[in-house]
Design a protein around this motif. Structure first.
Motif, PDB file in Angstrom:
ATOM      1  N   MET A  51      -2.786   9.743  -0.904  1.00 46.59           N
ATOM      2  CA  MET A  51      -2.685   8.517  -1.693  1.00 46.59           C
ATOM      3  C   MET A  51      -2.851   8.841  -3.172  1.00 46.59           C
ATOM      4  N   SER A  53       2.697  10.076   4.223  1.00 42.23           N
ATOM      5  CA  SER A  53       1.979   9.726   5.451  1.00 42.23           C
ATOM      6  C   SER A  53       2.672  10.402   6.629  1.00 42.23           C
ATOM      7  N   TRP A  97      -4.848   2.001  -4.573  1.00 40.85           N
ATOM      8  CA  TRP A  97      -4.442   3.206  -3.868  1.00 40.85           C
ATOM      9  C   TRP A  97      -3.148   2.942  -3.122  1.00 40.85           C
ATOM     10  N   LYS A  98      -2.178   3.843  -3.299  1.00 38.29           N
ATOM     11  CA  LYS A  98      -0.865   3.719  -2.669  1.00 38.29           C
ATOM     12  C   LYS A  98      -0.551   5.018  -1.931  1.00 38.29           C
ATOM     13  N   ALA A  99      -0.005   4.890  -0.747  1.00 42.85           N
ATOM     14  CA  ALA A  99       0.378   6.063   0.034  1.00 42.85           C
ATOM     15  C   ALA A  99       1.608   6.715  -0.594  1.00 42.85           C
ATOM     16  N   GLN A 107       0.814  -1.216   0.000  1.00 37.69           N
ATOM     17  CA  GLN A 107       0.000   0.000   0.000  1.00 37.69           C
ATOM     18  C   GLN A 107       0.850   1.269   0.000  1.00 37.69           C
ATOM     19  N   THR A 108       2.143   1.132  -0.224  1.00 43.25           N
ATOM     20  CA  THR A 108       3.045   2.272  -0.287  1.00 43.25           C
ATOM     21  C   THR A 108       3.566   2.409  -1.709  1.00 43.25           C
TER      22      THR A 108
END
Length: 130
Positions: free
Chosen positions: A99, A111, A106-108, A21-22
């Motif tokens: 994101m 953060s 969806w990718k961060a 997710q990054t």
């Protein structure tokens, strides 16, 4: 929903999910609650997550009290308030995430999590690095 999934991954020490997710794009930044937790780039961010993700044996719990999210095209952002709980003590935490939708996921890309310090305590040696 993606932010909630990421927090669940942090709470369960699931660094693999955090990695998925990054974003791996240039300019990715992750800022943690510890003054030393400033990471730029995917590899540096994942190093920090690996070092700072709670160990289930410590009994650290992560909770979310409030989360608001928004979207404009392929960019989304969220801001929330929650807490870390350790040894029966609750520490309020604030967080933001930006994101980007990449290949349908969806990718961060940015953060941030912080533990607020009252203005009157900013110069305390504990917070001011003294």
């Amino acid at each position: 929903q993606v932010v909630r999934q990421m927090l669940e991954a942090v709470a369960t020490s699931d660094v693999e999910t955090i990695g998925r997710q990054t974003s791996r794009e240039a300019g990715v930044v992750g800022i943690g609650s510890d003054a030393a937790e400033w990471a730029e780039g995917y590899e540096d961010i994942m190093r920090i997550w690996s070092e700072s993700t709670p160990d289930a044996e410590l009994g650290v719990k992560i909770g979310l009290d409030e989360l608001k999210g928004y979207r404009e095209g392929s960019v989304g952002w969220a801001a929330g308030r929650g807490y870390f709980e350790l040894q029966g003590q609750r520490i309020p935490v604030r967080m933001t995430v930006v994101m980007h939708e990449e290949d349908g996921e969806w990718k961060a890309v940015q953060s941030h999590a912080s533990i607020g310090v009252p203005n009157e305590r900013m110069l305390d040696p504990m917070f001011a690095g003294g």
